[in-house]
Design a protein around this motif. Structure first.
Motif, PDB file in Angstrom:
ATOM      1  N   GLY A 469       0.826  -1.191   0.000  1.00  0.00           N
ATOM      2  CA  GLY A 469       0.000   0.000   0.000  1.00  0.00           C
ATOM      3  C   GLY A 469       0.861   1.241   0.000  1.00  0.00           C
ATOM      4  O   GLY A 469       2.042   1.193   0.362  1.00  0.00           O
ATOM      5  N   ARG A 470       0.247   2.360  -0.404  1.00  0.00           N
ATOM      6  CA  ARG A 470       0.976   3.618  -0.404  1.00  0.00           C
ATOM      7  C   ARG A 470       0.179   4.682   0.329  1.00  0.00           C
ATOM      8  O   ARG A 470      -1.040   4.631   0.389  1.00  0.00           O
ATOM      9  CB  ARG A 470       1.327   4.072  -1.809  1.00  0.00           C
ATOM     10  N   SER A 471       0.897   5.640   0.925  1.00  0.00           N
ATOM     11  CA  SER A 471       0.311   6.707   1.712  1.00  0.00           C
ATOM     12  C   SER A 471      -0.458   6.097   2.886  1.00  0.00           C
ATOM     13  O   SER A 471       0.118   5.332   3.662  1.00  0.00           O
ATOM     14  CB  SER A 471      -0.563   7.599   0.826  1.00  0.00           C
ATOM     15  N   TYR A 475       0.541   3.046   5.666  1.00  0.00           N
ATOM     16  CA  TYR A 475       0.298   2.951   7.112  1.00  0.00           C
ATOM     17  C   TYR A 475      -0.422   1.654   7.453  1.00  0.00           C
ATOM     18  O   TYR A 475      -0.050   0.948   8.400  1.00  0.00           O
ATOM     19  CB  TYR A 475      -0.530   4.151   7.588  1.00  0.00           C
ATOM     20  N   LEU A 476      -1.489   1.321   6.692  1.00  0.00           N
ATOM     21  CA  LEU A 476      -2.242   0.107   6.987  1.00  0.00           C
ATOM     22  C   LEU A 476      -1.376  -1.140   6.874  1.00  0.00           C
ATOM     23  O   LEU A 476      -1.540  -2.087   7.644  1.00  0.00           O
ATOM     24  CB  LEU A 476      -3.442  -0.003   6.048  1.00  0.00           C
ATOM     25  N   VAL A 477      -0.467  -1.170   5.899  1.00  0.00           N
ATOM     26  CA  VAL A 477       0.447  -2.309   5.784  1.00  0.00           C
ATOM     27  C   VAL A 477       1.223  -2.486   7.081  1.00  0.00           C
ATOM     28  O   VAL A 477       1.285  -3.578   7.659  1.00  0.00           O
ATOM     29  CB  VAL A 477       1.411  -2.108   4.596  1.00  0.00           C
ATOM     30  N   VAL A 492       4.975  -4.455   1.544  1.00  0.00           N
ATOM     31  CA  VAL A 492       5.608  -3.296   0.904  1.00  0.00           C
ATOM     32  C   VAL A 492       4.832  -2.062   1.353  1.00  0.00           C
ATOM     33  O   VAL A 492       3.631  -1.946   1.087  1.00  0.00           O
ATOM     34  CB  VAL A 492       5.589  -3.389  -0.627  1.00  0.00           C
ATOM     35  N   ALA A 493       5.503  -1.153   2.062  1.00  0.00           N
ATOM     36  CA  ALA A 493       4.880   0.067   2.571  1.00  0.00           C
ATOM     37  C   ALA A 493       5.516   1.268   1.885  1.00  0.00           C
ATOM     38  O   ALA A 493       6.707   1.520   2.041  1.00  0.00           O
ATOM     39  CB  ALA A 493       5.051   0.162   4.082  1.00  0.00           C
ATOM     40  N   GLU A 494       4.706   2.001   1.134  1.00  0.00           N
ATOM     41  CA  GLU A 494       5.184   3.125   0.352  1.00  0.00           C
ATOM     42  C   GLU A 494       4.631   4.420   0.951  1.00  0.00           C
ATOM     43  O   GLU A 494       3.412   4.599   1.035  1.00  0.00           O
ATOM     44  CB  GLU A 494       4.711   2.954  -1.093  1.00  0.00           C
ATOM     45  N   CYS A 495       5.518   5.294   1.402  1.00  0.00           N
ATOM     46  CA  CYS A 495       5.139   6.624   1.897  1.00  0.00           C
ATOM     47  C   CYS A 495       4.112   6.555   3.018  1.00  0.00           C
ATOM     48  O   CYS A 495       3.176   7.364   3.066  1.00  0.00           O
ATOM     49  CB  CYS A 495       4.593   7.492   0.761  1.00  0.00           C
ATOM     50  N   ASP A 539       8.294  -4.143  17.383  1.00  0.00           N
ATOM     51  CA  ASP A 539       8.977  -5.397  17.707  1.00  0.00           C
ATOM     52  C   ASP A 539       8.140  -6.612  17.318  1.00  0.00           C
ATOM     53  O   ASP A 539       8.643  -7.743  17.331  1.00  0.00           O
ATOM     54  CB  ASP A 539       9.329  -5.450  19.188  1.00  0.00           C
ATOM     55  N   GLN A 540       6.865  -6.409  16.944  1.00  0.00           N
ATOM     56  CA  GLN A 540       6.025  -7.503  16.480  1.00  0.00           C
ATOM     57  C   GLN A 540       6.193  -7.771  14.983  1.00  0.00           C
ATOM     58  O   GLN A 540       5.714  -8.780  14.474  1.00  0.00           O
ATOM     59  CB  GLN A 540       4.547  -7.182  16.755  1.00  0.00           C
ATOM     60  N   LEU A 541       6.881  -6.875  14.285  1.00  0.00           N
ATOM     61  CA  LEU A 541       7.054  -7.030  12.840  1.00  0.00           C
ATOM     62  C   LEU A 541       8.271  -7.921  12.590  1.00  0.00           C
ATOM     63  O   LEU A 541       9.393  -7.542  12.910  1.00  0.00           O
ATOM     64  CB  LEU A 541       7.227  -5.657  12.176  1.00  0.00           C
ATOM     65  N   ASP A 542       8.042  -9.098  12.016  1.00  0.00           N
ATOM     66  CA  ASP A 542       9.140 -10.046  11.844  1.00  0.00           C
ATOM     67  C   ASP A 542       9.145 -10.695  10.469  1.00  0.00           C
ATOM     68  O   ASP A 542       9.723 -11.780  10.290  1.00  0.00           O
ATOM     69  CB  ASP A 542       9.076 -11.120  12.927  1.00  0.00           C
ATOM     70  N   VAL A 543       8.504 -10.049   9.473  1.00  0.00           N
ATOM     71  CA  VAL A 543       8.524 -10.575   8.108  1.00  0.00           C
ATOM     72  C   VAL A 543       9.216  -9.558   7.201  1.00  0.00           C
ATOM     73  O   VAL A 543       9.324  -8.373   7.551  1.00  0.00           O
ATOM     74  CB  VAL A 543       7.094 -10.861   7.599  1.00  0.00           C
ATOM     75  N   PRO A 544       9.708  -9.975   6.048  1.00  0.00           N
ATOM     76  CA  PRO A 544      10.413  -9.047   5.155  1.00  0.00           C
ATOM     77  C   PRO A 544       9.509  -7.899   4.693  1.00  0.00           C
ATOM     78  O   PRO A 544       8.388  -8.124   4.232  1.00  0.00           O
ATOM     79  CB  PRO A 544      10.820  -9.927   3.975  1.00  0.00           C
ATOM     80  N   VAL A 545      10.018  -6.681   4.823  1.00  0.00           N
ATOM     81  CA  VAL A 545       9.265  -5.486   4.454  1.00  0.00           C
ATOM     82  C   VAL A 545      10.131  -4.600   3.565  1.00  0.00           C
ATOM     83  O   VAL A 545      11.297  -4.345   3.883  1.00  0.00           O
ATOM     84  CB  VAL A 545       8.821  -4.695   5.694  1.00  0.00           C
ATOM     85  N   LEU A 546       9.540  -4.152   2.465  1.00  0.00           N
ATOM     86  CA  LEU A 546      10.185  -3.166   1.600  1.00  0.00           C
ATOM     87  C   LEU A 546       9.553  -1.810   1.880  1.00  0.00           C
ATOM     88  O   LEU A 546       8.327  -1.661   1.813  1.00  0.00           O
ATOM     89  CB  LEU A 546      10.008  -3.542   0.132  1.00  0.00           C
ATOM     90  N   LEU A 547      10.382  -0.827   2.191  1.00  0.00           N
ATOM     91  CA  LEU A 547       9.939   0.540   2.467  1.00  0.00           C
ATOM     92  C   LEU A 547      10.362   1.423   1.307  1.00  0.00           C
ATOM     93  O   LEU A 547      11.531   1.433   0.920  1.00  0.00           O
ATOM     94  CB  LEU A 547      10.547   1.038   3.772  1.00  0.00           C
TER      95      LEU A 547
END
Length: 616
Positions: A469-471, A475-477, A492-495, A539-547
């Protein structure tokens, strides 16, 4: 292309490869038309040269001419009613702060007329007959100003918090102002001579009024509002009635569609109505205000916007698009309702039959609220690796428009579900306000409900779900990843906002002020905003994330992604951090947009374990 990649402890994007050819992008998209007063020429925006710029085409010509509108991306263009000027809203560095420039239709005498320094300029339109523009400049507060394109002379009409100038009466004695934050706006009538203001519509405590303009003789105001109905409608206020706040008369509304946008003719005797039907498909009609007769017009695409009449001619211009139809400019004859493309090669010659059309899917939230979304299925039998795509706003809507990212993911064997969770527009005022303040917990849970539905219906492979998602969608991602650990395999979290405290501290002041009604007050609602901030539970986020973020973003500043990347790096969580220089909140340059698209497709394809076997 200007790209900066930061990758501390990240899965390298260079290792990600595509499995099958992606549908080719068009040579460029054309959008945001502005017809000349006589209707013989149309100015419009096109990104065919790399960034959105101004082009002009004769309506019967095969070729278009690019105007020297500068190196910065152009967001809007408008032709003066005397035919002597084009006004362009420009975004330096792609940032949210915008400038207003004018130039002659032959490209000469280009100069800036508004949006100097830290002010951002927006053009509401031209006053009839000449070169006078109705402009809003925004910094800490909004300023309503008239700007003469011939001389550059400026006349300030009013100042105030969350203020936008919409229109000026034909005699110049009154101005129409819009006030208020997101989802809670109202109209005020300004006496230009005295500075006195009066609210036009009764305060119902519900809904918002976003569009308005004076009637043909200045004795009435027309407005698009949902303050008096669940779905937005067109109303008229009679200014000659003695009551200080007269009851409006309903002119156009539908029980099955929301009035999305109204485009009045220059003489204000007819309007083009863009209707948003369930799910987001557009319908178009023309309304004669004197007779009240409304007639439907064939829509040249699934999604329409940018409707505008020529000043002195029977011509309506608009932008049309669809899942496999890039944005294109179309012309409509109001007398016959017949649409035709401005560009001779519009249609099958440009779009072909590549790509897939989505299916509208209905589902229920965990609390029973009806939801819907668009499902893009890869060829062959499912289930598939699946990505949930979350739109921005949140007062935006996922619609069946042109989205090359979705087509690229489907080409890799990834199904895409693009839902409209609570807070989305197009479904009425109750739905769009359902995520306000603490209602945001419900919006986050809606994403989890979508994941459940996709698995339960055999679309998604359990354990191979991703989200992007973007914007606000970005945030929701982040929010769903930290609140529902184990549900998604990658994101994938964009902006996207990651911490409401830092967002409010660093965004533009007018963006912060307008956001309070939607997100909450940074002081009064500090505890709620802290709990809703993804950084609180990072600290609950433990999967691959692209920013992914634009370096010049001052809407959601780039530090929102940077602080997530820093926190993930400290815990050795696989992540990527892509910063696009020369971009703001929206990626306007074609090469930068393609870089973000390619990185997103590769990231999800790898981390959702897309294989050659899965592609068939």
């Amino acid at each position: 292309m200007s790209v900066r990649t930061q990758a501390p402890r990240t899965t390298l994007l260079a290792h990600l490869t595509a499995h099958r050819p992606v549908p080719p992008l068009p040579a460029g998209e054309d959008f945001a038309p502005a017809p000349s007063p006589d209707g013989r020429r149309v100015a419009y925006l096109s990104d065919r040269a790399g960034t959105p710029a101004v082009w002009v085409r004769d309506v019967d010509a095969a070729e278009a001419v690019a105007l020297p509108s500068g190196d910065e991306p152009v967001l809007a263009v408008s032709w003066s009613p005397d035919g002597q000027w084009l006004a362009c809203v420009v975004a330096p560095g792609g940032a949210p702060r915008t400038e207003l420039w004018v130039l002659r239709p032959d490209g000469t005498q280009r100069r800036q007329v508004a949006g100097f320094g830290r002010r951002s300029a927006a053009l509401s339109g031209w006053l009839p007959g000449g070169a006078l523009m109705a402009v809003t400049e925004t910094a800490e507060r909004g300023t309503a100003v008239l700007v003469d394109a011939d001389t550059g002379h400026r006349r300030v009409l009013a100042e105030g918090d969350l203020l936008t100038l919409l229109d000026v009466s034909p005699d110049g004695g009154s101005a129409l102002l819009r006030r208020g934050p997101r989802n809670a706006r109202w109209l005020e009538l300004l006496d230009v001579a005295t500075g006195d203001r009066v609210r036009l519509l009764p305060d119902t405590g519900r809904g918002s009024t976003d569009q308005g303009w004076f009637g043909p003789d200045g004795t009435s105001v027309l407005a698009r509002t949902d303050a008096f109905s669940e779905l937005a409608a067109l109303v008229r206020v009679d200014l000659t009635r003695p009551a200080s706040m007269p009851t409006p008369t309903r002119l156009a509304g539908r029980p099955d569609a929301e009035l999305e946008h109204v485009a009045p003719s220059v003489d204000r005797r007819r309007v083009a109505l863009l209707w948003n039907t369930y799910g987001g498909r557009s319908e178009l009609s023309l309304l004669d205000l004197a007779s009240g007769v409304q007639r439907a017009v064939t829509a040249p695409g699934e999604v329409l916007d940018g409707a505008v009449f020529a000043a002195d001619a029977d011509l309506l211009c608009l932008t049309a698009q669809g899942p496999v139809q890039p944005r294109e400019v179309w012309l409509v004859d109001p007398a016959t309702g017949t649409p035709r493309p401005l560009r001779p090669d519009t249609g099958a010659a440009r779009t072909g039959d590549s790509g897939v059309a989505p299916q509208l899917v209905d589902l229920r939230a965990r609390d029973g609220l009806p939801l819907s979304g668009w499902l893009y299925r890869p060829p062959g039998p499912g289930p598939w690796p699946t990505a949930i795509s979350l739109h921005g706003g949140p007062e935006a809507q996922e619609r069946p428009g042109y989205n090359p990212l979705f087509q690229a993911l489907v080409a890799q064997g990834v199904a895409v579900f693009a839902p409209n969770v609570r807070g989305s527009s197009g479904f009425g005022r109750t739905f769009v306000a359902a995520d306000n303040l603490a209602g945001r917990y419900g919006a986050i849970a809606d994403v989890a409900a979508c994941a459940d539905h996709l698995v339960d219906t055999g679309v998604a492979i359990p354990g191979r779900l991703g989200c992007l998602g973007r914007s606000y969608g970005g945030y929701l991602v982040l929010a769903v990843l930290v609140n529902f650990p184990g549900l998604f395999a990658a994101g994938v979290a964009e902006c996207g906002i990651s911490d409401f405290r830092t967002f409010y501290a660093n965004t533009e002041p007018w963006i912060a002020a307008a956001a309070v009604s939607k997100y909450g007050d940074p002081v009064r609602d500090a505890d709620l905003l802290r709990d809703l901030s993804p950084m609180t539970r990072i600290d609950q986020l433990d999967v691959p994330v692209l920013l992914i973020h634009g370096a010049n973003d001052t809407n959601v500043p780039a530090g929102e992604s940077a602080q997530v990347a820093q926190a993930l790096a400290a815990r050795d969580v696989p992540h990527g951090h892509l910063v696009l220089t020369g971009e703001g909140h929206d990626f306007l340059a074609r090469d930068n947009a393609e870089t973000a698209r390619t990185a997103t497709t590769a990231w999800l394809s790898r981390h959702l374990a897309v294989t050659v076997a899965a592609l068939g």
